[in-house]
Design a protein around this motif. Structure first.
Motif, PDB file in Angstrom:
ATOM      1  N   VAL A 233      -5.092   1.318  11.421  1.00 24.26           N
ATOM      2  CA  VAL A 233      -5.891   0.723  10.344  1.00 24.26           C
ATOM      3  C   VAL A 233      -7.279   0.424  10.896  1.00 24.26           C
ATOM      4  N   PRO A 234      -8.346   0.813  10.214  1.00 24.26           N
ATOM      5  CA  PRO A 234      -9.689   0.520  10.731  1.00 24.26           C
ATOM      6  C   PRO A 234      -9.886  -0.973  10.954  1.00 24.26           C
TER       7      PRO A 234
ATOM      8  N   ASP B  27     -12.658  -2.002  -1.788  1.00 25.28           N
ATOM      9  CA  ASP B  27     -12.741  -1.039  -0.691  1.00 25.28           C
ATOM     10  C   ASP B  27     -11.552  -0.073  -0.728  1.00 25.28           C
ATOM     11  N   THR B  28     -11.771   1.085  -0.141  1.00 18.56           N
ATOM     12  CA  THR B  28     -10.697   2.034   0.098  1.00 18.56           C
ATOM     13  C   THR B  28     -10.502   2.144   1.599  1.00 18.56           C
TER      14      THR B  28
ATOM     15  N   HIS C 126      -7.266  -3.491  -4.256  1.00 18.56           N
ATOM     16  CA  HIS C 126      -7.556  -3.981  -5.605  1.00 18.56           C
ATOM     17  C   HIS C 126      -7.210  -5.462  -5.745  1.00 18.56           C
ATOM     18  N   ASN C 127      -6.323  -5.952  -4.869  1.00 15.94           N
ATOM     19  CA  ASN C 127      -5.902  -7.353  -4.874  1.00 15.94           C
ATOM     20  C   ASN C 127      -6.202  -7.975  -3.518  1.00 15.94           C
TER      21      ASN C 127
ATOM     22  N   ARG D 190       0.756  -4.937   4.861  1.00 20.30           N
ATOM     23  CA  ARG D 190      -0.188  -5.640   3.998  1.00 20.30           C
ATOM     24  C   ARG D 190      -1.614  -5.510   4.514  1.00 20.30           C
ATOM     25  N   LEU D 191      -2.520  -5.222   3.599  1.00 21.87           N
ATOM     26  CA  LEU D 191      -3.941  -5.385   3.869  1.00 21.87           C
ATOM     27  C   LEU D 191      -4.389  -6.659   3.178  1.00 21.87           C
TER      28      LEU D 191
END
Length: 626
Positions: free
Chosen positions: A20-21, A29-30, A80-81, A116-117
């Motif tokens: 993950v970046p 963000d994407t 989105h959340n 989770r992000l």
């Protein structure tokens, strides 16, 4: 010879920078996330399953190169959340599978274990710079001034070498006289351990040696040297490049607190609204001398519960001039953050649940007063619902680390190993420990897991040496502590082999005189060397400080895992006894490289079959592979 099978043929993902970046995403963000698929897994295709506004969405992952042993897939998560869960759908022989934080499943699974992000900023990076060292001030060291201070009426003086009481009134009233200047005098010991953060249990006056029953938050206990000594300690700690964290009770005060005294004396006083009042006789309700009922921590009348629905509580604790949450973060003290006692109960009573609001506002206050400040919760049980990234930065990780580590290494039947339960300890196999760790880790964002306070004991638990029964088992536990994702926490005395049957009995004094003589019954120099060396290994490894986590072998009596950063791969072997050994794939080694031993007595061999992990034990090995 039959070896234990390994898990490195299974697809893998975690929240570290390899997958993950780095950085905290914003809503909208994407984020491209990477999955590693070993070619031996047979996976034919990959989809990302994310959840947006409660509805799952499937997105094809795209092949993105790989290595000799595995392929990479990348998929985009739309943030989105504020907290966006995701997992991977794998098309493989025999039917589809799911990969989430708990592992690979050939069945449908709930979202609880999804990756989770989070858009919430993580704990400050310094929290992981070095181990946290916990000090119980009364038991660490006495300065020359300690003997001249009057003994309060609640206290029973104790000689420095007296055994602490494990129960009864004496457990809370024995006073050994440790103070803050005594800590200053022994900071060399902490520096030798590579300590990054010094954490003290409460320093406010109370009517007990633990001081969780504060009588005021306006000053530091004179028995410890008062405000001036606390300021001296802060300057000395910061001068060595270390951080200093305090301990505060947000759930309750002491019954002798000035606020509670005024609340009882005058129902019209502003302090009256700060406490939770309830009919006498109810659960967790104490009764004042005048017959007034009030909520108290576990029903103990000495600890009346604060009411966080009251604006006055917010003003006195957080927002007002002189409020302790922010006051002690400023000079002359300059604390770097707080550990919050009984965080799990703060703001919770009956149908009221303001715990998340309290955590968010406390975090905002801490970060507002000190942008790099840290806020760590005490939560002895399942804290996962309280750790989604917007409140507490991290938790004292009893359930996700301490208990499973004990369960694997405890002496079978030891009452110390089942702390808090009315049963003896059970010595469980490695897969039970790993399953528990993965389950708790998977329920929170990786950014929280990477800063959790992992510990092998504290002032509230039996001592590690008593739980596991030997120096050899304690070394296995300490190696796990310093190599597992998160922040290692050492309770003062564990590093020299302290013993204790329960939390109160474990609050032993430091035998500085024996240390000065090169060791003794209460100062195990060999164990101290273990902690020093492991701390140095962690400090010198980017993978151990912040890399990902990949389980490689899980057997009854041994576990093996990889920690990987963008620049380093470290293999950790932990064996509580003899076991089958294992053979790992060659591709773990950098081309032309050999395993570099960083710590431990267990060696690795590289053969035509692979990397051979010996079945010796008890023992440990930490090797750099790439």
């Amino acid at each position: 010879m039959t070896h234990a099978s390994h898990l490195l043929d299974l697809p893998h993902h975690d929240g570290s920078a390899l997958h993950v970046p780095e950085g905290t995403p914003a809503v909208g963000d994407t984020v491209p996330v990477r999955l590693r698929v070993p070619q031996a897994s047979g996976v034919r295709d990959v989809w990302l399953r994310s959840v947006r506004d409660g509805e799952p969405r499937l997105t094809p992952a795209r092949h993105d190169g790989g290595t000799a042993g595995e392929d990479y897939y990348v998929a985009d998560v739309v943030v989105h959340n504020p907290v966006t869960p995701y997992r991977f759908l794998l098309d493989a022989p025999g039917g589809y599978r799911w990969l989430d934080g708990r592992g690979v499943h050939d069945r449908d699974v709930p979202d609880a274990g999804s990756f989770r992000l989070t858009t919430h900023a993580p704990a400050p990076a310094w929290l992981a710079d070095g181990p946290v060292y916990q000090i119980f001030p009364d038991r660490f060291a006495r300065s020359g001034e300690a003997s001249s201070r009057p003994v309060p009426d609640w206290a029973v003086p104790a000689a420095w070498d007296d055994e602490p009481a494990g129960d009864g009134v004496l457990a809370g009233t024995q006073l050994y006289g440790g103070d803050l200047d005594g800590i200053v005098a022994h900071l060399d010991h902490l520096a030798d351990l590579g300590v990054g953060t010094v954490y003290l249990t409460p320093v406010f006056p109370g009517r007990s040696n633990h001081r969780y029953d504060a009588s005021t938050f306006d000053r530091v206990d004179p028995l410890l040297g008062g405000d001036a000594a606390y300021a001296r300690l802060a300057r000395a700690v910061h001068a060595r490049g270390m951080r200093l964290m305090g301990d505060i009770t947000t759930n309750h005060t002491g019954e002798g607190h000035e606020w509670f005294a005024r609340a009882l004396a005058d129902p019209s006083a502003p302090e009256h609204e700060m406490y939770v009042w309830a009919p006498p006789g109810g659960p967790d309700v104490a009764t004042a001398p005048d017959g007034t009922g009030y909520a108290a921590w576990l029903g103990f009348g000495s600890l009346p519960k604060l009411d966080w629905s009251a604006p006055e509580t917010w003003r006195r604790m957080v927002t007002g001039d002189g409020a302790p949450i922010t006051r002690y973060l400023r000079e002359p003290f300059g604390l770097d953050g707080w550990r919050v006692d009984v965080a799990n109960m703060t703001g919770r009573w009956g149908s009221a649940d303001r715990a998340h609001a309290v955590a968010r506002e406390l975090r905002a206050a801490v970060v507002g007063a000190r942008p790099d400040g840290a806020l760590v919760a005490e939560h002895f049980h399942d804290a996962t619902a309280d750790l989604q990234g917007d409140g507490w930065h991290a938790n004292m990780n009893y359930t996700g680390f301490t208990r499973p580590a004990w369960s694997w290494l405890a002496v079978d039947g030891s009452p110390a190993g089942a702390h808090g339960l009315p049963v003896g300890a059970v010595r469980r196999p490695g897969h039970a420990m790993v399953a528990t760790m993965r389950e708790f880790d998977s329920a929170v964002p990786w950014t929280v897991t990477a800063r959790q306070w992992n510990l092998l004991g504290s002032h509230d638990t039996p001592r590690l040496r008593t739980v596991v029964g030997s120096a050899e088992a304690a070394e296995v536990a300490a190696t796990l502590l310093f190599t597992y994702p998160g922040t290692p926490v050492v309770f003062a005395g564990d590093e020299v082999g302290a013993t204790g049957d329960n939390g109160e009995h474990a609050r032993t004094t430091m035998a500085w005189d024996q240390g000065a003589r090169g060791g003794g019954p209460r100062w195990d120099t060999a164990t101290l060397d273990v902690y020093r060396r492991l701390s140095a290994v962690r400090r010198g490894s980017s993978a151990l400080r912040g890399g990902g986590m990949r389980w490689a072998v899980v057997a009854d009596d041994a576990v093996v895992f990889l920690r990987e950063s963008t620049t380093e791969r470290v293999l950790v072997v932990l064996a509580r006894g003899p076991w089958e050994g294992a053979v790992l794939p060659h591709h773990l080694l950098a081309p032309g490289a050999s395993p570099e031993r960083l710590y431990g007595g267990l060696g690795l061999r590289v053969t035509t079959d692979g990397i051979v992990v010996p079945g010796d034990g008890p023992g440990v090995a930490v090797h750099r592979l790439a």
